[in-house]
Write a protein that holds these residues in place. Sequence first.
Motif, mmCIF file in Angstrom:
data_model
loop_
_atom_site.group_PDB
_atom_site.id
_atom_site.type_symbol
_atom_site.label_atom_id
_atom_site.label_comp_id
_atom_site.label_asym_id
_atom_site.label_seq_id
_atom_site.Cartn_x
_atom_site.Cartn_y
_atom_site.Cartn_z
ATOM 1 N N ILE A 16 0.824 -1.206 0.000
ATOM 2 C CA ILE A 16 0.000 0.000 0.000
ATOM 3 C C ILE A 16 0.866 1.267 0.000
ATOM 4 O O ILE A 16 0.484 2.295 -0.546
ATOM 5 N N VAL A 17 2.053 1.175 0.591
ATOM 6 C CA VAL A 17 2.898 2.360 0.679
ATOM 7 C C VAL A 17 3.305 2.833 -0.718
ATOM 8 O O VAL A 17 3.125 3.998 -1.076
ATOM 9 N N LYS A 19 1.910 1.914 -3.547
ATOM 10 C CA LYS A 19 0.701 2.160 -4.317
ATOM 11 C C LYS A 19 0.207 3.586 -4.142
ATOM 12 O O LYS A 19 -0.302 4.195 -5.070
ATOM 13 N N ARG A 20 0.297 4.084 -2.915
ATOM 14 C CA ARG A 20 -0.181 5.439 -2.645
ATOM 15 C C ARG A 20 0.876 6.465 -3.007
ATOM 16 O O ARG A 20 0.575 7.515 -3.556
#
Lengths: 129, 854
Positions: A16-17, A19-20
């Motif tokens: 997620i890191v 991805k964002r």
Amino acid sequence: MTTEQTSILILDDEPIVSKRLKPSLERKGYEVESFTHSADALQRVQEKGFDIVVTDLKMEGVDGMQFLTRVKELRPQTEVIVITGFATMATAKESFNKGVFDFLAKPFKLGEIAEVIEKAEAKIKSAQR
Amino acid sequence: MNSFLQQILQLFTGKEKASVPFKILFADFKKSLELNNQILDLIADANDKLSGEYIFDEQYIKLTCHQLTDLVRELIVIINHLTKQSYSELFTSFHRIEEEIAVILQGEIFAPGTEFVLPYGAVSRNLVDAVGEKNANIAEIGSLLNFRIPDGFAITTAAFKAFWEANNLDKKVPEIKRRWRSNEITLEEAADLIQKAILHAQLPKAIEHEILGAATAVMETHKAISPCFAVRSSALGEDGKASFAGQYHSCLGVPLEGVPSAYKEVVASLYTPEVMIYRQNMDYRAEEIIMAVACQLMVPAKASGVMYSYDPLRPETETMLINSAWGLGEPVVSGKTATDHFVIQRQSPHEVREMQIVRKDQSLILQGCGALNNKSVREEQRTEPSLKKQQLLALAEMGIQLEKHFKKPQDVEFTIGHDEQIVILQSRQLHLQLKRPPRACDLTDISSKYPILMRGSGVAAMEGVASGPVWIMRQDKSLRDFPMGAILVARYASPQLARVIHKASGFIADVGSTTGHLATVAREFRVPALFNVENATSILQNGQEITLDTECLTIYKGIVQELHYYNLHEESFEEMYEYRLLRRVLKKIEPLNLIDPNEENFVPKECKTYHDLTRFIHEKAVETIIDLSFYHAHHRDTHAGKLIWDCPLDLMLIDVGGGIDGEHKKGIPAEQISSIPMRELLRGMSWPGIWDMTPVNVDFNSFMSSLTRTPQTRQTSPENVGRNLAVISDEYVNINFRLGYHFTVIDAYVSDRMLDNHIYFRFSGGVTETSRRARRTRLLAKILSHYDFLCELHGDIVVARLKRMDKKRMLRRLFLLGVLVGFTRQLDVKMINDAKIEEYFKQIKEIMEKSNDN
């Protein structure tokens, strides 16, 4: 202003890191590559020098501290920004001793890391002049 | 904060042993307040993470839950200590919630206590984990957009779980999957084995009974003589990030008694080889493979079709596509028949750009239940368009509304009944096939291509991109007139604006907090929201088309197509696993069900969330301390009694050391208070100038009494005492005022030891909030910040802290708090416009200057 894009490598085992963070930084005009396995990232930094490296500390395999040590050995002018969910004074101290540019505790705001990256970029540019 | 507590404790050391030592009870009370504040702040911060502004990971979610669990547990221990174990029932509710959270954290989608079956009337988005995306969407289309939908019910994930466990499928299926992964059997063999296990499994009687009951109820409502049902999948995440569109089985024309076995057939389609491999590629977690099922009464169809709100291959043409044919929609959806094809302009008035009418010889129709037959179409209808022009326009309008509602291009299935009315069967995300997918790095130069109206101001309460016409909320306007798809611009992020959340594409407010109610709702409905922009209402114009990009804090003039497409194409961050997880756990933490202490539900067993537990305990802690003070009034270490003052402030004073001069049997006169901080607060509250400012004729006495007074006749009974409490010592004050639903808390220690000095002030504004309350919050923050307080706004809660100032300055600020406490409640009435903020700010500064001369 240089026409050259500032290159950034992101390493964090939580997908997620990246991805964002990746699209957010790309929108700001940075060239971004992201990795979730430290071994892959390690291989990549041996092939290519990045202006800025953003890395987590606690990861499987080669951990963040080893990774950033290697990054600094390969290319001392690379600015390293550490992001971690397990911030302790000891780890912060150790990272700064290794020449880390800044240290951010997770969770952090997109705006906060953008600011740190801008500062790192400014430092790189002034060193080039 | 601990140093003064220790001092209080020291005051009692060595003295006679108290039967119930008040010092310990008071320490408990203090601790409960601290925990209460910590819990509420943590909850507000966690919700704030949903805005998209933060980078957080699973670790953060787990850590936050563990912290909250520990704090709430401690709070329950304390209230039981304080009340001699009166509320041990709280542990039962606590353990239940704790367990539910633990299960969610393990990645399981948990729908505890849910019925096996839920009729559409009872389904809302909040229940998506129980009913699946398709059910939640269709029910919402019916209830929020008011479109016609087929009546029906959801068979929930709770039913799935019960079915699964009753048949040991939770063990059998993973074992078969393991054999497939270790190459003992092929994918096809594994799929076949699992499907057979499901189809041969026994549906528990209770579930079967509920399904048949719900189907009968639907049948009776519609007076259907031989009803046919469509039984379809409504898996979790199906219509969201991972579209398994068309991959799950649907059973059509199912007679009432056939619904239970159709249910098993649909569930079995979770394990077709295609779906299994797709899921593996999409990195779905095993615990997320869970299915709810939709059971809908079939609508006798004159014609049916599919609408795409964008041309997926050529989105730049800004057109919508509709394909339709006579009869039921199944042949259209599966592409088994030639269909009429319409291309319609997206922009209103939705001009029809292209129309290809094909020859339609056959149509699929329902002939009695269970019999789906192809029937020859009457000769004259074969070359006639299957949709009328008005129907095309109405469909186009609905398509745009569905797209606004669900924030992504939509793939919509519809049917036209024999009464020519449009019925929406389902709506799900349509994935655009862009020739060159938009990339984030292409967006770097848009700021040089489009005029920027505002940049760099405000905070994102919800990140995202929205475009549409501006609609400015003014006093003379009604939210009822808010047009679909507009961007709401308002002075305040007032909770009442949440009423148009299903119509708005975005929110912009001059003033508002990212932890307020509207921010929470914006995140729940995923509507981009930018607050604290200061002057949006004056810069933006009504009707002006804008593009709002909250991630970059930018408002562009006109529609920025690049951003729009990027946004339509990109995976939304809200769909990422961590966001889904955080939303799920917050449902067990954040909602407040226990609001009014006088309501029947204000009991431990009704606590459903950590917030409920915290709220309940706070109320009981204050109540207990007040009640206890009656019983201990005669204790030689503590004096307690009601304040006797010119103003009928119904305040219970408890002196824990040096706060009151002499002994008093019938109340404590204000002059006898020797607690320095308390004196300063009272001086502020009674300062004569305050009440003269009021244009409304509210005299001090009647004002204060309306807030705080309890009937004289009952004052001797502890249960009926007002809930205003001050615990004081010579250098300390802790005040809890209950004003309506919420509390003002002041905690201050003031002495000559500068490093120990502190003031804590917490003010919360009430349940029914208006823009006036928002102005009040703003005024308070402005004043407090002006006088060096560190201010935090959590929704309409103001928390202000001050530390380590010298005694004289601390006392000045306590005087200020006294003024504010006496003043704030009536401000709701008076804060009629923004100019009042400046006006009152000035007046309070004047009071501060004047009082300083004394």
